[in-house]
Design a protein around this motif. Structure first.
Motif, PDB file in Angstrom:
ATOM      1  N   VAL A 169      42.855  30.805  42.152  1.00  0.00           N
ATOM      2  CA  VAL A 169      41.595  30.976  43.717  1.00  0.00           C
ATOM      3  C   VAL A 169      42.559  29.529  44.560  1.00  0.00           C
ATOM      4  O   VAL A 169      42.111  28.558  44.165  1.00  0.00           O
ATOM      5  CB  VAL A 169      39.696  30.966  43.558  1.00  0.00           C
ATOM      6  N   CYS A 170      43.276  30.000  45.236  1.00  0.00           N
ATOM      7  CA  CYS A 170      43.784  29.030  45.875  1.00  0.00           C
ATOM      8  C   CYS A 170      42.966  28.196  46.755  1.00  0.00           C
ATOM      9  O   CYS A 170      41.932  28.068  47.430  1.00  0.00           O
ATOM     10  CB  CYS A 170      44.883  29.261  47.177  1.00  0.00           C
ATOM     11  N   PRO A 171      42.395  26.802  46.560  1.00  0.00           N
ATOM     12  CA  PRO A 171      41.470  24.973  46.460  1.00  0.00           C
ATOM     13  C   PRO A 171      41.628  25.481  47.977  1.00  0.00           C
ATOM     14  O   PRO A 171      40.496  24.496  48.306  1.00  0.00           O
ATOM     15  CB  PRO A 171      42.224  24.221  45.512  1.00  0.00           C
ATOM     16  N   LYS A 172      42.625  25.497  48.814  1.00  0.00           N
ATOM     17  CA  LYS A 172      43.467  25.362  50.551  1.00  0.00           C
ATOM     18  C   LYS A 172      42.897  26.742  51.090  1.00  0.00           C
ATOM     19  O   LYS A 172      41.439  26.655  52.203  1.00  0.00           O
ATOM     20  CB  LYS A 172      44.518  25.110  51.142  1.00  0.00           C
ATOM     21  N   CYS A 173      43.466  27.793  50.792  1.00  0.00           N
ATOM     22  CA  CYS A 173      42.986  28.891  51.834  1.00  0.00           C
ATOM     23  C   CYS A 173      42.146  30.064  51.206  1.00  0.00           C
ATOM     24  O   CYS A 173      41.203  31.141  51.686  1.00  0.00           O
ATOM     25  CB  CYS A 173      43.968  30.019  51.898  1.00  0.00           C
ATOM     26  N   GLY A 174      41.416  29.631  50.225  1.00  0.00           N
ATOM     27  CA  GLY A 174      40.678  30.470  49.219  1.00  0.00           C
ATOM     28  C   GLY A 174      40.936  31.730  49.030  1.00  0.00           C
ATOM     29  O   GLY A 174      40.429  32.999  47.845  1.00  0.00           O
ATOM     30  N   VAL A 192      51.402  27.604  43.647  1.00  0.00           N
ATOM     31  CA  VAL A 192      51.947  28.161  44.988  1.00  0.00           C
ATOM     32  C   VAL A 192      50.946  29.410  44.982  1.00  0.00           C
ATOM     33  O   VAL A 192      51.383  30.051  44.883  1.00  0.00           O
ATOM     34  CB  VAL A 192      53.607  28.184  44.641  1.00  0.00           C
ATOM     35  N   CYS A 193      51.049  29.283  46.124  1.00  0.00           N
ATOM     36  CA  CYS A 193      50.285  30.038  47.118  1.00  0.00           C
ATOM     37  C   CYS A 193      50.895  30.349  48.452  1.00  0.00           C
ATOM     38  O   CYS A 193      51.413  29.602  49.014  1.00  0.00           O
ATOM     39  CB  CYS A 193      49.173  29.372  47.810  1.00  0.00           C
ATOM     40  N   GLU A 194      51.659  31.558  47.627  1.00  0.00           N
ATOM     41  CA  GLU A 194      53.043  32.066  47.830  1.00  0.00           C
ATOM     42  C   GLU A 194      52.900  32.793  49.807  1.00  0.00           C
ATOM     43  O   GLU A 194      52.073  33.614  49.812  1.00  0.00           O
ATOM     44  CB  GLU A 194      53.980  33.203  47.416  1.00  0.00           C
ATOM     45  N   GLY A 203      49.985  34.291  52.325  1.00  0.00           N
ATOM     46  CA  GLY A 203      49.218  32.661  51.216  1.00  0.00           C
ATOM     47  C   GLY A 203      50.357  31.361  52.396  1.00  0.00           C
ATOM     48  O   GLY A 203      50.569  31.696  53.026  1.00  0.00           O
ATOM     49  N   CYS A 204      49.080  30.012  52.020  1.00  0.00           N
ATOM     50  CA  CYS A 204      49.027  28.779  52.960  1.00  0.00           C
ATOM     51  C   CYS A 204      50.361  28.019  52.035  1.00  0.00           C
ATOM     52  O   CYS A 204      50.922  27.009  53.047  1.00  0.00           O
ATOM     53  CB  CYS A 204      47.871  28.016  52.984  1.00  0.00           C
ATOM     54  N   GLY A 205      50.690  28.456  51.301  1.00  0.00           N
ATOM     55  CA  GLY A 205      52.086  27.507  50.927  1.00  0.00           C
ATOM     56  C   GLY A 205      51.679  26.671  50.411  1.00  0.00           C
ATOM     57  O   GLY A 205      52.134  25.819  49.781  1.00  0.00           O
ATOM     58  N   TYR A 206      50.797  25.861  49.876  1.00  0.00           N
ATOM     59  CA  TYR A 206      50.196  24.829  49.602  1.00  0.00           C
ATOM     60  C   TYR A 206      50.447  25.343  47.668  1.00  0.00           C
ATOM     61  O   TYR A 206      50.285  26.136  47.128  1.00  0.00           O
ATOM     62  CB  TYR A 206      48.394  25.472  49.405  1.00  0.00           C
ATOM     63  N   GLU A 207      50.580  23.741  47.169  1.00  0.00           N
ATOM     64  CA  GLU A 207      51.270  23.370  45.500  1.00  0.00           C
ATOM     65  C   GLU A 207      49.976  23.002  44.723  1.00  0.00           C
ATOM     66  O   GLU A 207      50.292  21.856  45.700  1.00  0.00           O
ATOM     67  CB  GLU A 207      52.637  23.546  45.842  1.00  0.00           C
TER      68      GLU A 207
HETATM   69 ZN   LIG Z   1      46.726  29.072  50.062  1.00  0.00          ZN
END
Ligand SMILES: [Zn+2]
Length: 517
Positions: A169-174, A192-194, A203-207
């Motif tokens: 679960v992406c911690p940035k965008c959920g 990676v949030c692709e 995805g938001c791009g967060y790694e």
């Molecule tokens: Zn994300």
């Protein structure tokens, strides 16, 4: 042998200490009636194992930690913003529910509870967050190479060397549907949030690096399935037939169970589709026909019977606009009669596994098609008719069964019944009956004479009508249309003897006199 007993015999060959039976569904929107077949089939197997005096449990799981990967057409457009989020973290479309997933899951749960299914409900999000899958997750990540090999061998899908069967679960965008794990160091996964991995969410791009445990992410379906078997010790899990085709998700799941978890895979096979026919039923967009919609057309007992009487490997075709419902009721009645005669017979067992109430079914039941006809006869009380047919007063159970049939017959008549089941007793002599020919009038006079002789039962009167028609050497179509035109203003209708015997005798005599004078 009835199919439930046949399958239970195979299940018991496993010689497990306890038989955990499970079924799962992703509550991504209104749940299709086909999934209800799964619920009922598993429930029948559960009852069968229980009756064999073995320890057993039945769990029904909602996979509410899955991502939203499509937005149903019946929802407002604003729901599109949630694509990629876990279903348990999306707001409910209706107030009073914790999440989107809970709303649709509860709606489905209410339907199958009415069918007598008492499975224990489990929620994927709770299990992940409580760390129940932590062991399985560690095994899956430690054996990533073996899992990639299995995917390739069974389903032909080639995964790169840095592919792991896990979504964070992406911690940035959920979002959970957009993340790709590319490394595992034994404690944390790198991901990676692709922005462009899937076409339904961005995805938001967060790694970053994060622990995969305690609800920080989930396994994909094909890997999650054997993880559940491993974690809970599942004995039985069937699935829709597409999962059980060669190379399908359960083939992958079984291989992972054997090669990675080193366990005996759950027993199972694919069950067939449940097709719903008819124009009025294919209008709900985005889901086909939901379990809820069908549950509103037929009684819970009949709905359960519909799914029990057919082997799971065979397609069920159900068309409420044809004569499926009256025929299904007739079959249901035949199985009840057999059950009362010998509960162990095949038809008796079909009823046994369809039974919802603990009580025995009432011995006397008025045929559904007769209820349909009687509703349309304003001059006849259905209850009086039933007592006359039975030959004594109705018991409490018989009366309540009659009321249920009346409720569903009214509904069917108003919404789905084909024309040949519909008619209206004409208060006044219809114009169409004014021009009957000499032969037809003589025929009706013959019936007046017969009616004045005694009180007739339907079948008896029907035989007499045939006799009168034969004596006059009258064409059958002409003869019977004389009856129907005079009473219904239609040239066909329910069995004539039954129709006339069910109506008030004075009314029929008066009407035929008007025609023949
Ligand atoms: Zn994300």
């Amino acid at each position: 042998m009835f199919w439930v007993n046949d399958v239970v015999k195979k299940i018991l060959d496993r010689k497990d200490k306890k038989y955990l039976i499970t079924d799962y569904k992703t509550p991504s929107g209104k749940i299709h009636v086909g999934s209800l077949r799964g619920v009922v089939v598993h429930d029948a197997l559960f009852r069968g194992v229980e009756e064999a005096d073995k320890k057993t449990e039945y769990w029904y799981g909602f996979d509410d930690f899955d991502p939203m990967d499509g937005s149903p057409e019946y929802l407002p457009k604003e729901f599109k913003q949630y694509m990629g989020l876990p279903l348990c973290n999306i707001p409910s479309p209706v107030k009073g529910y914790k999440s989107y997933a809970e709303y649709f899951a509860k709606d489905f749960e209410n339907v199958y509870r009415q069918l007598g299914v008492n499975a224990t409900t489990i929620w994927a999000s709770n299990l992940y967050r409580a760390g129940k899958y932590n062991n399985a997750i560690k095994i899956i990540l430690d054996n990533a190479a073996e899992i990639r090999k299995t995917y390739q061998e069974i389903s032909g899908s080639i995964k790169p060397d840095d592919w792991y069967a896990f979504n964070v679960v992406c911690p940035k965008c959920g979002k959970i549907g957009t993340t790709r794990v590319h490394n595992w160091d034994g404690e944390k996964v790198s991901f990676v949030c692709e922005p462009k991995m899937v076409d339904w969410a961005e995805g938001c791009g967060y790694e970053g690096k994060i622990s995969p445990f305690d609800g920080n992410g989930k396994m994909p379906y094909k890997v999650e399935t054997p993880s559940k078997w491993y974690t809970f010790g599942t004995s039985v899990e069937l699935a829709g037939k597409d999962h059980y085709t060669k190379g399908g998700s359960f083939y992958v799941a079984r291989e992972i169970a054997k090669n990675v978890f080193k366990i005996n895979p759950a027993f199972g096979f694919g069950y067939e589709w449940l097709h719903i026919g008819g124009k009025k039923m294919s209008t709900s967009k985005g889901v086909g026909v939901s379990a809820r919609e069908i549950s509103e057309i037929i009684s819970p007992e009949l709905l359960r019977f519909l799914m029990i009487r057919t082997r799971p490997e065979r397609v069920i075709d159900f068309n409420p606009e044809g004569d499926t419902i009256p025929l299904l009721y007739d079959e249901y009645d035949r199985c009840i009669d057999e059950y009362l005669r010998d509960p162990k017979s095949d038809f008796g067992q079909a009823y046994h596994y369809s039974k919802i109430s603990k009580n025995n079914p009432p011995k006397y039941r008025l045929r559904f098609s007769k209820v349909v006809y009687l509703i349309q006869m304003f001059r006849t009380s259905i209850e009086d008719y039933a007592e006359e047919e039975k030959g004594s007063h109705l018991t409490k159970d018989e009366l309540s069964e009659l009321k249920i049939r009346e409720k569903y017959a009214r509904l069917w008549l108003t919404k789905y019944a084909p024309e040949n089941y519909k008619f209206e007793i004409q208060e006044k002599l219809p114009k169409s009956a004014e021009n009957l020919d000499k032969g037809q009038k003589e025929f009706l006079s013959g019936i007046i004479k017969a009616l004045s002789e005694k009180k007739w039962l339907g079948d008896e009167l029907h035989a007499k009508i045939h006799e009168i028609k034969n004596e006059l050497k009258l064409d059958p179509r002409k003869a019977f249309s004389a009856i129907y035109l005079s009473i219904l203003d239609k040239d066909s209708g329910p069995q004539a003897g039954w129709l006339l015997a069910s109506l008030d005798r004075d009314f029929v005599v008066k009407r035929f006199r008007e025609v023949t004078k």
